[in-house]
Design an enzyme around this catalytic site. Structure first.
Site, PDB file in Angstrom:
ATOM      1  N   GLY A  70       0.623  -1.131  -0.044  1.00  0.00           N
ATOM      2  CA  GLY A  70      -0.175  -0.048  -0.367  1.00  0.00           C
ATOM      3  C   GLY A  70       0.867   1.513   0.118  1.00  0.00           C
ATOM      4  CG  ASN A 150      -5.863   3.764   8.919  1.00  0.00           C
ATOM      5  OD1 ASN A 150      -5.895   4.783   7.637  1.00  0.00           O
ATOM      6  ND2 ASN A 150      -4.900   3.943   8.946  1.00  0.00           N
ATOM      7  CD  GLN A 178      -7.846  -0.619   6.891  1.00  0.00           C
ATOM      8  OE1 GLN A 178      -8.363  -1.356   7.255  1.00  0.00           O
ATOM      9  NE2 GLN A 178      -6.215  -0.556   7.352  1.00  0.00           N
ATOM     10  CB  THR A 236      12.262 -10.399 -11.862  1.00  0.00           C
ATOM     11  OG1 THR A 236      13.960 -10.121 -13.007  1.00  0.00           O
ATOM     12  CG2 THR A 236      11.611 -11.559 -11.832  1.00  0.00           C
ATOM     13  CB  CYS A 325       1.690   3.842  11.197  1.00  0.00           C
ATOM     14  SG  CYS A 325       1.077   2.605   9.955  1.00  0.00           S
TER      15      CYS A 325
HETATM   16  C1  LIG Z   1      -2.249  -0.152   5.501  1.00  0.00           C
HETATM   17  C2  LIG Z   1      -2.306   0.529   4.906  1.00  0.00           C
HETATM   18  C3  LIG Z   1      -1.583   1.851   4.249  1.00  0.00           C
HETATM   19  C4  LIG Z   1       0.433   0.856   4.148  1.00  0.00           C
HETATM   20  O1  LIG Z   1       0.332  -0.491   3.736  1.00  0.00           O
HETATM   21  P1  LIG Z   1       1.497  -1.560   3.475  1.00  0.00           P
HETATM   22  O2  LIG Z   1       0.834  -2.846   2.056  1.00  0.00           O
HETATM   23  O3  LIG Z   1       1.648  -1.424   4.808  1.00  0.00           O
HETATM   24  O4  LIG Z   1       2.186  -0.349   2.598  1.00  0.00           O
HETATM   25  C5  LIG Z   1      -2.024   2.511   2.921  1.00  0.00           C
HETATM   26  N1  LIG Z   1      -2.796   3.117   3.104  1.00  0.00           N
HETATM   27  C6  LIG Z   1      -3.931   2.773   4.749  1.00  0.00           C
HETATM   28  C7  LIG Z   1      -5.147   3.459   4.903  1.00  0.00           C
HETATM   29  C8  LIG Z   1      -3.366   1.320   5.225  1.00  0.00           C
HETATM   30  O5  LIG Z   1      -4.075   0.958   6.264  1.00  0.00           O
END
Ligand SMILES: *Cc1c(COP(=O)(O)O)cnc(C)c1O
Length: 383
Positions: A70, A150, A178, A236, A325
């Site tokens: 993400g 989130n 999310q 790759t 986070c």
């Molecule tokens: C978890 C999250 C991310 C980050 O995704 P990762 O795959 O952990 O890098 C970004 N945006 C939202 C809303 C998230 O909940």
């Protein structure tokens, strides 16, 4: 025995997803770019995964670009879309409740000569369409607003926001990490130009993700290398990860309707039981349909989430204060602050997120532990 109630932070990889991945660590090791049979087989597997993710979003397979997650998708969307459209203008619009993968990328773009408008939200965490309309300018090239939050699970009125952005000629990106796989999301019905999702938030492997980019949308490449991902993200392919993400997308599509109903019911039952049985307990965010099925974010007056989290952990419950986070940081959640909560209120919030493996009796037991913990903390603070 610990109970996991933090599915918004990450989900376990579904055993069926693991099974689908395993052969691609061993006999299915070929490089998808190779012409001989080893390569043709893995190329086929990557293609199938691309189709499965496309089906989940109502997109075309060639609009799906595999990434490492993400955060990478958000970084690429903001940097890549704004750079590709910089001739038209250098103004970007986002919201105060975005994930840091979006907010910090926007901050970086500020240092590169872009102007950034960060939209406020209302008390439920919703972006007001009137605020977006006011913020848009002739030189606005990109609007990035998340599909669902989130921390508090608030679902944004994307269709309306997309229409407003498009009227002014801006490209629309949404962080759907999310939402994807959890609630219906069709890029064509919504008119979205770019969308981020992450494997590990929908029972796929960590370190996998997707950026959807609508055909015809200009974007600058992320990784220069071989011609992988249509020349936009070289390297790759992470074949086992991609296969896992495809399998997760396909399972999510099958289970979505049933899981939404089940989790909505569990969520609403828990919220009303908690609010009616615990004094001065409040719901953060929207109630009912405007909220992600698995999200429960409550605050308890006079109770700090830190002390509550420690007690709950001792009792064996994995829940979260604000977003994972920023956990450990003493700062109040930027999302709750943007929703108008005071620092003290924001620091008394606890997020519980349900998932595919959450059972009703786990929530029932959790409620009594929560009641007891809140009571004890309040008694201790009276001294
Ligand atoms: C978890 C999250 C991310 C980050 O995704 P990762 O795959 O952990 O890098 C970004 N945006 C939202 C809303 C998230 O909940």
């Amino acid at each position: 025995m610990a109970v996991y109630l933090d599915y918004a932070a990450t989900t376990p990889t579904d055993p069926k997803v693991v099974q689908a991945m395993l052969p691609y660590f061993t006999e299915g090791f070929g490089n998808p770019s190779s012409v001989y049979s080893f390569g043709r087989e893995t190329k086929q597997a990557v293609l199938k995964a691309r189709e499965e993710v496309a089906l989940l979003l109502g997109a075309a397979p060639e609009e799906i670009f595999f990434t490492s997650g993400g955060s990478e998708s958000d970084n690429w969307a903001l940097c890549g879309l704004s750079a590709a459209n910089a001739e038209k203008g250098r103004h970007i619009v986002t919201s105060a409740v975005e994930h840091h993968a979006v907010l910090n990328t926007a901050e970086y773009l500020r240092t590169q000569g872009f102007e950034v408008t960060v939209l406020p939200v209302d008390g439920k965490g919703l972006v007001r369409s009137s605020d977006l309309r006011k913020a848009l300018r002739d030189d606005t090239v990109l609007v990035s607003i998340m599909a669902a939050n989130n921390e508090v699970g608030t679902i944004q009125p994307l269709k309306e926001l997309v229409e407003i952005a498009h009227e002014r000629g801006a490209v629309f990106h949404t962080d759907a990490v999310q939402a994807a796989g959890h609630i219906p999301l069709n890029v064509n019905e919504l008119g979205i130009d770019a969308l981020s999702l992450s494997g590990h938030k929908l029972y796929g492997p960590k370190g996998t993700g997707v950026l959807y980019v609508r055909k015809g949308t200009l974007i600058v490449p992320l990784v220069y290398g071989g011609g992988q991902e249509r020349g936009l993200r070289g390297g790759t392919e992470n074949v086992p990860g991609i296969v896992g993400l495809g399998a997760a997308a396909s399972m999510a599509r099958e289970e979505m309707e049933g899981e939404m109903k089940r989790q909505n019911k569990l969520r609403d039952k828990f919220i009303s039981a908690a609010v009616s049985s615990i004094e001065d307990c409040h719901l953060n965010g929207a109630a009912g349909e405007g909220r992600l099925p698995g999200n429960i974010n409550l605050r308890f007056d006079g109770v700090s989430s830190d002390s509550l989290l420690i007690r709950l952990d001792i009792e064996g419950y994995a829940v979260s204060a604000g977003s994972a986070c920023s956990a450990g940081a003493v700062e109040p959640s930027h999302v709750l602050s943007a929703m108008g909560l005071s620092d003290t209120e924001a620091k008394s919030a606890v997020r519980v997120t349900l998932g595919r493996y959450t059972k009703e009796d786990e929530l029932h037991d959790y409620l009594s532990i929560l009641q007891k913990s809140v009571r004890e903390i309040r008694l201790a603070s009276i001294g």
